[in-house]
Design a protein around this motif. Structure first.
Motif, PDB file in Angstrom:
ATOM      1  N   PHE A  47       0.617  -1.235  -0.254  1.00 17.43           N
ATOM      2  CA  PHE A  47      -0.123  -0.134   0.351  1.00 17.43           C
ATOM      3  C   PHE A  47       1.363   0.949   0.217  1.00 17.43           C
ATOM      4  O   PHE A  47       0.628   1.885  -0.582  1.00 17.43           O
ATOM      5  N   PHE A  48       1.494   1.302   1.133  1.00 17.63           N
ATOM      6  CA  PHE A  48       2.589   2.634   1.090  1.00 17.63           C
ATOM      7  C   PHE A  48       3.828   2.476  -0.822  1.00 17.63           C
ATOM      8  O   PHE A  48       3.675   3.436  -0.926  1.00 17.63           O
ATOM      9  N   TYR A  49       4.327   1.397  -1.351  1.00 17.74           N
ATOM     10  CA  TYR A  49       4.372   1.337  -2.426  1.00 17.74           C
ATOM     11  C   TYR A  49       4.026   2.098  -3.252  1.00 17.74           C
ATOM     12  O   TYR A  49       4.342   2.807  -4.216  1.00 17.74           O
ATOM     13  N   LYS A  50       2.644   1.912  -3.151  1.00 26.40           N
ATOM     14  CA  LYS A  50       1.740   2.480  -4.232  1.00 26.40           C
ATOM     15  C   LYS A  50       1.183   3.874  -3.933  1.00 26.40           C
ATOM     16  O   LYS A  50       0.309   4.495  -4.682  1.00 26.40           O
ATOM     17  N   GLU A  52       0.058   7.071  -3.188  1.00 30.61           N
ATOM     18  CA  GLU A  52       0.747   8.868  -3.651  1.00 30.61           C
ATOM     19  C   GLU A  52       0.405   9.569  -1.735  1.00 30.61           C
ATOM     20  O   GLU A  52       1.430  10.559  -1.108  1.00 30.61           O
ATOM     21  N   VAL A  53      -0.391   9.236  -1.936  1.00 37.58           N
ATOM     22  CA  VAL A  53      -1.127   9.958  -0.439  1.00 37.58           C
ATOM     23  C   VAL A  53      -0.788   9.553   0.606  1.00 37.58           C
ATOM     24  O   VAL A  53       0.483  10.839   1.795  1.00 37.58           O
ATOM     25  N   LEU A  54       0.278   8.513   0.879  1.00 38.42           N
ATOM     26  CA  LEU A  54       0.642   7.905   1.940  1.00 38.42           C
ATOM     27  C   LEU A  54       1.995   8.489   1.822  1.00 38.42           C
ATOM     28  O   LEU A  54       2.531   9.214   3.198  1.00 38.42           O
ATOM     29  N   ARG A  55       2.869   8.463   1.145  1.00 33.51           N
ATOM     30  CA  ARG A  55       3.800   8.317   1.165  1.00 33.51           C
ATOM     31  C   ARG A  55       4.122  10.470   1.283  1.00 33.51           C
ATOM     32  O   ARG A  55       4.809  10.522   1.824  1.00 33.51           O
ATOM     33  N   ASN A  56       2.879  10.953   0.356  1.00 28.91           N
ATOM     34  CA  ASN A  56       2.994  12.827   0.786  1.00 28.91           C
ATOM     35  C   ASN A  56       2.535  12.965   2.557  1.00 28.91           C
ATOM     36  O   ASN A  56       3.526  13.608   3.185  1.00 28.91           O
ATOM     37  N   MET A  57       1.927  12.098   2.909  1.00 27.16           N
ATOM     38  CA  MET A  57       1.697  12.347   4.390  1.00 27.16           C
ATOM     39  C   MET A  57       2.605  11.925   5.627  1.00 27.16           C
ATOM     40  O   MET A  57       3.072  12.394   5.967  1.00 27.16           O
ATOM     41  N   ALA A  58       3.953  11.001   4.978  1.00 24.56           N
ATOM     42  CA  ALA A  58       4.836  10.793   6.116  1.00 24.56           C
ATOM     43  C   ALA A  58       6.188  12.089   5.543  1.00 24.56           C
ATOM     44  O   ALA A  58       6.529  12.131   6.367  1.00 24.56           O
ATOM     45  N   ALA A  59       6.159  12.115   4.193  1.00 31.77           N
ATOM     46  CA  ALA A  59       6.493  13.319   4.202  1.00 31.77           C
ATOM     47  C   ALA A  59       6.780  14.900   4.600  1.00 31.77           C
ATOM     48  O   ALA A  59       7.048  15.672   5.097  1.00 31.77           O
ATOM     49  N   PHE A  60       4.884  15.308   4.924  1.00 32.44           N
ATOM     50  CA  PHE A  60       4.801  16.274   5.734  1.00 32.44           C
ATOM     51  C   PHE A  60       4.942  15.530   7.418  1.00 32.44           C
ATOM     52  O   PHE A  60       5.312  17.350   7.954  1.00 32.44           O
ATOM     53  N   LYS A 192      -6.454   2.512   5.466  1.00 33.96           N
ATOM     54  CA  LYS A 192      -6.987   2.368   4.084  1.00 33.96           C
ATOM     55  C   LYS A 192      -8.141   3.291   4.025  1.00 33.96           C
ATOM     56  O   LYS A 192      -7.454   3.899   2.735  1.00 33.96           O
ATOM     57  N   ASP A 193      -9.430   2.831   4.471  1.00 33.14           N
ATOM     58  CA  ASP A 193     -10.373   3.578   3.893  1.00 33.14           C
ATOM     59  C   ASP A 193     -10.086   5.475   4.488  1.00 33.14           C
ATOM     60  O   ASP A 193     -10.724   5.809   4.144  1.00 33.14           O
ATOM     61  N   PHE A 194      -9.355   5.198   5.806  1.00 33.12           N
ATOM     62  CA  PHE A 194      -8.977   6.771   5.969  1.00 33.12           C
ATOM     63  C   PHE A 194      -8.403   7.428   5.253  1.00 33.12           C
ATOM     64  O   PHE A 194      -8.172   8.584   4.957  1.00 33.12           O
ATOM     65  N   ILE A 195      -7.279   6.805   4.811  1.00 35.95           N
ATOM     66  CA  ILE A 195      -6.093   7.625   4.089  1.00 35.95           C
ATOM     67  C   ILE A 195      -6.727   8.264   2.890  1.00 35.95           C
ATOM     68  O   ILE A 195      -7.037   8.990   2.298  1.00 35.95           O
ATOM     69  N   ASP A 196      -7.496   6.853   2.122  1.00 31.77           N
ATOM     70  CA  ASP A 196      -8.472   7.115   0.788  1.00 31.77           C
ATOM     71  C   ASP A 196      -9.309   7.817   1.210  1.00 31.77           C
ATOM     72  O   ASP A 196      -9.893   8.663  -0.384  1.00 31.77           O
TER      73      ASP A 196
END
Length: 290
Positions: A47-50, A52-60, A192-196
């Motif tokens: 999920f992390f690999y695919k 972009e939203v989760l990766r952006n969140m971690a970057a933020f 996952k549902d929360f992220i999406d």
């Protein structure tokens, strides 16, 4: 931590940049990925690999770590114009009432075998209340969605450390869904549902307050609930927050459940202090957004 994350990446044979590895380390630490089964870890890594939203969140979240700390340490609480004149006495009254109820519960659960009493003292311990996050998800908040969700990520660690339930309640003009993470443990499907999750339209705040009150009633033996509200600052029913009914409900939540309200508004100039009179603290994300 570094070795654990490297082992995780190696196990599933995926290529990550050094930056993505840093993001994953942050998530590993804050979401306690080591508690997941191999299958769940694989799901999360994929999920992390695919995503972009989760990766952006971690970057933020990494970028804002110092700012978030500064916000929580240095921005003063809103001065409340309307407090119960006998607030301390009310708090002590309900504290005594809670203690009596717990003693009665302890009595009922005590088992006697012969001349031995088995007393479940664990049941008597004071339970800290939940962390409830009210996350405005509207058209106006769309530009700040990833930013707000990134600020929420470290709260998983807080809930896990303090063994508190974490609720995330997205809302627009009403509450359509909510996500519960027991004692801060990661539920991958809900996460996952929360992220999406995305919503549109405008925000109304009274429906989410009624929903939060229901959650507090479910946790009525707990104390010191924390309610964190992410908002653009202009709910369409804001004028009703100073009405008699809303005031009575909010004061009951503060008195009966020891609820502490914090508001994180996107811009200070949009924030109406009179409408959010009940907030113990207000933080403004202007600096982070810039």
């Amino acid at each position: 931590m570094k070795d654990a994350v490297e082992s995780l990446i190696k196990k599933f044979d995926l290529e990550f940049t050094s930056e993505q590895r840093d993001f994953l380390r942050f998530l590993y630490e804050n979401l306690h990925l080591e508690e997941l089964s191999n299958k769940e870890q694989h799901f999360f890594i994929d999920f992390f690999y695919k995503s972009e939203v989760l990766r952006n969140m971690a970057a933020f979240a990494l970028e804002l770590a110092d700012i978030i700390h500064e916000i929580y340490e240095n921005i003063p609480a809103i001065e409340q114009n309307e407090r119960l004149a006998n607030g301390k006495e009310q708090r002590l009254y309900y504290e005594r009432k809670w203690q009596v109820a717990r003693r009665r519960k302890l009595n009922r659960q005590t088992i006697k075998k012969g001349n031995i009493l088995y007393v479940p003292f664990d049941e008597y311990k004071k339970e800290t209340g939940p962390i409830i996050i009210c996350l405005e998800q509207t058209t106006g908040m769309a530009a700040y969605s990833e930013l707000c969700k990134s600020v929420i990520l470290p709260l998983f660690m807080t809930a896990h450390r303090e063994r508190r339930d974490l609720y995330i309640v997205p809302y627009d003009c009403q509450v359509h869904v909510h996500f519960q993470f027991e004692k801060g443990h990661l539920n991958l499907s809900d996460f996952k549902d929360f992220i999406d999750y995305k919503a549109k339209g405008e925000a109304a705040f009274l429906p989410v307050l009624h929903f939060v009150k229901g959650l507090l009633q479910e946790n009525q033996h707990c104390t010191e609930a924390d309610i964190i509200i992410f908002t653009e600052g202009t709910p369409i029913d804001g004028q009703h927050l100073v009405g008699k009914q809303a005031k009575a409900m909010l004061e009951e939540m503060k008195r009966k459940y020891h609820a502490e309200f914090s508001v994180i508004a996107m811009h200070e100039h949009n924030f109406n202090e009179q409408q959010f009179w009940f907030a113990n603290k207000a933080f403004f994300a202007d600096d982070a957004i810039q």
